[in-house]
Design a protein around this motif. Structure first.
Motif, PDB file in Angstrom:
ATOM      1  N   UNK A  41       0.816  -1.239  -0.047  1.00 24.94           N
ATOM      2  CA  UNK A  41      -0.040   0.052   0.041  1.00 24.94           C
ATOM      3  C   UNK A  41       0.821   1.209   0.113  1.00 24.94           C
ATOM      4  N   UNK A  42       0.686   1.903  -0.926  1.00 25.50           N
ATOM      5  CA  UNK A  42       1.456   3.253  -1.073  1.00 25.50           C
ATOM      6  C   UNK A  42       0.633   4.487  -0.752  1.00 25.50           C
ATOM      7  N   UNK A  43       1.089   4.975   0.173  1.00 24.31           N
ATOM      8  CA  UNK A  43       0.159   6.199   0.678  1.00 24.31           C
ATOM      9  C   UNK A  43       1.338   7.668   0.516  1.00 24.31           C
ATOM     10  N   UNK A  44       0.810   8.617   1.375  1.00 22.31           N
ATOM     11  CA  UNK A  44       1.502  10.028   1.172  1.00 22.31           C
ATOM     12  C   UNK A  44       2.872   9.635   1.637  1.00 22.31           C
ATOM     13  N   UNK A  45       3.205   9.127   2.985  1.00 23.44           N
ATOM     14  CA  UNK A  45       4.581   9.207   3.246  1.00 23.44           C
ATOM     15  C   UNK A  45       5.383   7.706   2.829  1.00 23.44           C
ATOM     16  N   UNK A  63       9.850  12.897  -0.281  1.00 26.71           N
ATOM     17  CA  UNK A  63      10.815  11.673  -0.436  1.00 26.71           C
ATOM     18  C   UNK A  63      10.092  10.547   0.013  1.00 26.71           C
ATOM     19  N   UNK A  64       8.895  10.182  -0.471  1.00 24.82           N
ATOM     20  CA  UNK A  64       8.188   9.039  -0.081  1.00 24.82           C
ATOM     21  C   UNK A  64       8.613   7.745  -0.604  1.00 24.82           C
ATOM     22  N   UNK A  65       9.236   7.740  -1.831  1.00 21.80           N
ATOM     23  CA  UNK A  65       9.478   6.554  -2.322  1.00 21.80           C
ATOM     24  C   UNK A  65      10.842   6.676  -3.030  1.00 21.80           C
TER      25      UNK A  65
END
Length: 232
Positions: A41-45, A63-65
């Motif tokens: 699950x990819x979210x804001x952070x 710089x989430x990913x």
């Protein structure tokens, strides 16, 4: 605004990690990422399954990913042949590995679809001493920065699910004049043209931390001391 929907690559591997005490007397780190086949699950952070030790310099909305081009591994094997066996996807603490997307064919601000998520490129990676400690190569952080092969970060525009095997596809290109290679070179150039610094500082797609750095670099007398970051 131009788009190149044919620019795409398969996510060949995804990596996540937890904060660990790695080096006696030094700050902890989550740079030791491990490959996963799970749906993330990819979210804001960033990925919910991933962690960062120091959120003042790692992770967060801008710089989430971290994405690193797997084709760069051949370069590092040539530079450090005695350590060649360790240069495999995931070895630099990146979250995403692909073949075919790199600092030359991507631009600052590019918007890409990733699984069911939507992301935007915000900056290159600014390596620190932890990269040297993690790889066991004293010069690694400095050489990484000098090479321009730093990988890049995304902000998350739309949350979603991502897994290895998904496609990354270019959807929008708001800044075609600013390929990542050029932006990264500018960030670490001690003699950057103030006009370029001014232009970069004014790009809203760029992370605020790099915009602030370019505002300082508009002044010809400004000198950046990178020793603490690179040497620890």
């Amino acid at each position: 605004m131009s788009a190149r929907p044919t620019l795409a690559a398969e996510i060949t591997a995804l990596f996540v990690g937890k904060v660990e005490d790695r080096w006696p007397g030094k700050a902890p780190s989550a740079i030791g990422k491990r490959a996963t086949e799970a749906v993330l699950r990819l979210e804001e952070n960033g990925f919910l399954e991933d962690s960062q030790a120091d959120l003042t310099v790692h992770g967060g909305p801008e710089k989430a990913v971290h994405h690193y081009a797997a084709e760069h591994m051949a370069h590092w094997r040539r530079i450090f042949p005695e350590k060649a066996a360790q240069f495999l996807p995931g070895c630099f603490g990146e979250n995403i590995s692909t073949i075919g997307l790199n600092e030359q064919n991507l631009c600052l601000g590019d918007v890409l679809t990733m699984g069911s998520a939507r992301v935007q490129i915000t900056q290159g990676r600014q390596p620190c001493w932890k990269l040297s400690a993690h790889t066991g190569i004293e010069q690694m952080a400095a050489r990484f920065q000098l090479s321009g092969r730093t990988g890049w970060y995304y902000r998350v525009l739309e949350s979603g699910e991502v897994q290895a095997g998904d496609q990354l596809r270019l959807a929008e290109r708001p800044h075609p004049d600013w390929p990542l290679e050029r932006v990264i070179k500018a960030r670490f150039d001690p003699r950057l043209d103030p006009d370029d610094a001014r232009a970069l500082a004014g790009l809203p797609a760029l992370s605020e931390s790099w915009r602030a750095a370019f505002r300082k670099k508009q002044e010809r007398a400004f000198k950046e001391d990178t020793r603490a970051r690179l040497e620890g």
